[in-house]
Design a protein around this motif. Structure first.
Motif, PDB file in Angstrom:
ATOM      1  N   GLY A  98      56.288 125.113  13.594  1.00 36.81           N
ATOM      2  CA  GLY A  98      56.880 126.182  14.386  1.00 36.81           C
ATOM      3  C   GLY A  98      58.076 125.649  15.143  1.00 36.81           C
ATOM      4  N   GLY A  99      58.478 126.370  16.165  1.00 32.41           N
ATOM      5  CA  GLY A  99      59.644 125.963  16.933  1.00 32.41           C
ATOM      6  C   GLY A  99      59.327 125.600  18.368  1.00 32.41           C
ATOM      7  N   ALA A 100      58.054 125.397  18.685  1.00 38.82           N
ATOM      8  CA  ALA A 100      57.668 125.096  20.061  1.00 38.82           C
ATOM      9  C   ALA A 100      58.189 123.728  20.492  1.00 38.82           C
ATOM     10  N   GLU A 101      58.450 123.604  21.781  1.00 40.30           N
ATOM     11  CA  GLU A 101      58.905 122.332  22.345  1.00 40.30           C
ATOM     12  C   GLU A 101      57.751 121.340  22.482  1.00 40.30           C
ATOM     13  N   GLU A 102      56.566 121.843  22.824  1.00 44.09           N
ATOM     14  CA  GLU A 102      55.394 120.985  23.005  1.00 44.09           C
ATOM     15  C   GLU A 102      54.800 120.618  21.649  1.00 44.09           C
ATOM     16  N   MET A 103      54.267 119.402  21.561  1.00 41.86           N
ATOM     17  CA  MET A 103      53.682 118.917  20.320  1.00 41.86           C
ATOM     18  C   MET A 103      52.155 118.897  20.433  1.00 41.86           C
ATOM     19  N   ILE A 104      51.483 118.989  19.292  1.00 37.03           N
ATOM     20  CA  ILE A 104      50.025 118.887  19.260  1.00 37.03           C
ATOM     21  C   ILE A 104      49.655 117.433  19.487  1.00 37.03           C
ATOM     22  N   ALA A 105      48.799 117.202  20.470  1.00 37.06           N
ATOM     23  CA  ALA A 105      48.365 115.840  20.778  1.00 37.06           C
ATOM     24  C   ALA A 105      47.261 115.419  19.809  1.00 37.06           C
ATOM     25  N   ALA A 106      47.031 114.119  19.726  1.00 43.34           N
ATOM     26  CA  ALA A 106      45.931 113.606  18.923  1.00 43.34           C
ATOM     27  C   ALA A 106      44.642 114.247  19.402  1.00 43.34           C
ATOM     28  N   GLY A 107      43.825 114.723  18.462  1.00 47.49           N
ATOM     29  CA  GLY A 107      42.590 115.414  18.811  1.00 47.49           C
ATOM     30  C   GLY A 107      42.785 116.896  19.049  1.00 47.49           C
ATOM     31  N   GLY A 108      44.020 117.381  18.943  1.00 49.76           N
ATOM     32  CA  GLY A 108      44.320 118.789  19.168  1.00 49.76           C
ATOM     33  C   GLY A 108      43.927 119.649  17.977  1.00 49.76           C
ATOM     34  N   GLU A 109      44.238 120.952  18.095  1.00 48.97           N
ATOM     35  CA  GLU A 109      43.855 121.902  17.057  1.00 48.97           C
ATOM     36  C   GLU A 109      45.054 122.734  16.633  1.00 48.97           C
ATOM     37  N   ILE A 110      45.138 122.978  15.329  1.00 49.14           N
ATOM     38  CA  ILE A 110      46.108 123.913  14.782  1.00 49.14           C
ATOM     39  C   ILE A 110      45.463 125.288  14.869  1.00 49.14           C
ATOM     40  N   GLU A 111      46.077 126.181  15.639  1.00 51.32           N
ATOM     41  CA  GLU A 111      45.459 127.471  15.956  1.00 51.32           C
ATOM     42  C   GLU A 111      45.589 128.503  14.827  1.00 51.32           C
ATOM     43  N   THR A 112      46.730 128.578  14.191  1.00 51.81           N
ATOM     44  CA  THR A 112      46.973 129.605  13.184  1.00 51.81           C
ATOM     45  C   THR A 112      46.729 129.042  11.795  1.00 51.81           C
ATOM     46  N   THR A 113      45.777 129.650  11.076  1.00 51.43           N
ATOM     47  CA  THR A 113      45.423 129.154   9.747  1.00 51.43           C
ATOM     48  C   THR A 113      45.280 130.307   8.771  1.00 51.43           C
ATOM     49  N   GLN A 114      45.429 129.986   7.496  1.00 51.78           N
ATOM     50  CA  GLN A 114      45.189 130.944   6.430  1.00 51.78           C
ATOM     51  C   GLN A 114      44.329 130.256   5.386  1.00 51.78           C
ATOM     52  N   GLY A 115      43.162 130.824   5.115  1.00 47.54           N
ATOM     53  CA  GLY A 115      42.211 130.219   4.192  1.00 47.54           C
ATOM     54  C   GLY A 115      42.626 130.360   2.741  1.00 47.54           C
ATOM     55  N   ALA A 116      41.781 129.813   1.886  1.00 51.48           N
ATOM     56  CA  ALA A 116      42.026 129.845   0.447  1.00 51.48           C
ATOM     57  C   ALA A 116      41.871 131.260  -0.080  1.00 51.48           C
ATOM     58  N   VAL A 117      42.687 131.606  -1.049  1.00 51.76           N
ATOM     59  CA  VAL A 117      42.599 132.905  -1.703  1.00 51.76           C
ATOM     60  C   VAL A 117      41.560 132.808  -2.813  1.00 51.76           C
ATOM     61  N   ASP A 118      40.641 133.763  -2.859  1.00 55.09           N
ATOM     62  CA  ASP A 118      39.617 133.800  -3.895  1.00 55.09           C
ATOM     63  C   ASP A 118      40.211 134.477  -5.133  1.00 55.09           C
ATOM     64  N   LEU A 119      40.619 133.664  -6.098  1.00 58.16           N
ATOM     65  CA  LEU A 119      41.310 134.158  -7.283  1.00 58.16           C
ATOM     66  C   LEU A 119      40.449 135.128  -8.081  1.00 58.16           C
ATOM     67  N   TYR A 120      39.158 134.859  -8.175  1.00 63.27           N
ATOM     68  CA  TYR A 120      38.280 135.730  -8.964  1.00 63.27           C
ATOM     69  C   TYR A 120      38.156 137.116  -8.348  1.00 63.27           C
ATOM     70  N   SER A 121      38.090 137.193  -7.034  1.00 59.80           N
ATOM     71  CA  SER A 121      38.034 138.499  -6.378  1.00 59.80           C
ATOM     72  C   SER A 121      39.340 139.263  -6.579  1.00 59.80           C
ATOM     73  N   LEU A 122      40.459 138.559  -6.478  1.00 60.57           N
ATOM     74  CA  LEU A 122      41.750 139.218  -6.697  1.00 60.57           C
ATOM     75  C   LEU A 122      41.873 139.742  -8.123  1.00 60.57           C
ATOM     76  N   LEU A 123      41.457 138.941  -9.101  1.00 60.77           N
ATOM     77  CA  LEU A 123      41.518 139.382 -10.490  1.00 60.77           C
ATOM     78  C   LEU A 123      40.574 140.555 -10.723  1.00 60.77           C
ATOM     79  N   GLY A 124      39.388 140.507 -10.099  1.00 66.47           N
ATOM     80  CA  GLY A 124      38.441 141.612 -10.236  1.00 66.47           C
ATOM     81  C   GLY A 124      39.010 142.907  -9.697  1.00 66.47           C
ATOM     82  N   ARG A 125      39.678 142.818  -8.554  1.00 67.13           N
ATOM     83  CA  ARG A 125      40.285 144.027  -7.979  1.00 67.13           C
ATOM     84  C   ARG A 125      41.439 144.527  -8.839  1.00 67.13           C
TER      85      ARG A 125
END
Length: 157
Positions: free
Chosen positions: A113-140
């Motif tokens: 991102g563009g934030a000035e502050e950096m994630i420290a060791a032991g920190g957490e990445i807040e915004t995530t996007q999980g894996a796409v389930d290809l079989y469900s997408l193909l089924g739909r």
């Protein structure tokens, strides 16, 4: 007797070439684990991610997945990532599970991102996007199934 020794020499040459190929493939594959500072990220699904999976930014390997666990409260998958010490991640960095090609290996990709502050060791990445389930997408797509949880949702809060 002459034919037997020729076959033995040919077999030894084939084995030597195979060993050289394996050494070259391992050397150029960049499979070594990154030993850096640790950050965590929570995902709704991490299908195909395992310890040792790559962490990439802009297509370049900058880290390794070193652990995975299930959060007993939120039931989200928690990945622990080792990030190269020379890379600083802004606080608003996002993480996503990506696939190398259509059916290739899975890896974690980070988008800074563009934030000035950096994630420290032991920190957490807040915004995530999980894996796409290809079989469900193909089924739909092919059968018109209404599956609301095809994966790929945003897990960040």
């Amino acid at each position: 007797m002459q034919r037997s020794s020729i076959e033995t020499v040919a077999g030894a040459v084939v084995v030597a070439v195979a060993v050289l190929f394996l050494v070259f493939a391992y050397d150029s594959a960049d499979v070594d684990a990154v030993d850096g500072y640790r950050v965590t990220a929570k995902f709704d699904r991490i299908d195909g991610i395992r310890r040792g999976s790559d962490v990439q930014m802009s297509g370049i390997k900058i880290g390794t997945v070193v652990a995975q666990a299930l959060d007993p409260v939120s039931y989200l998958a928690v990945l622990t990532l080792a990030i190269d010490d020379s890379i600083e991640l802004p606080e608003d960095t996002s993480a996503a599970i990506s696939t190398d090609g259509l059916l290739g290996d899975k890896y974690v990709t980070l988008s800074p991102g563009g934030a000035e502050e950096m994630i420290a060791a032991g920190g957490e990445i807040e915004t995530t996007q999980g894996a796409v389930d290809l079989y469900s997408l193909l089924g739909r797509a092919f059968f018109g199934q209404a599956d609301d949880d095809a994966g790929g949702g945003i897990a960040g809060r």
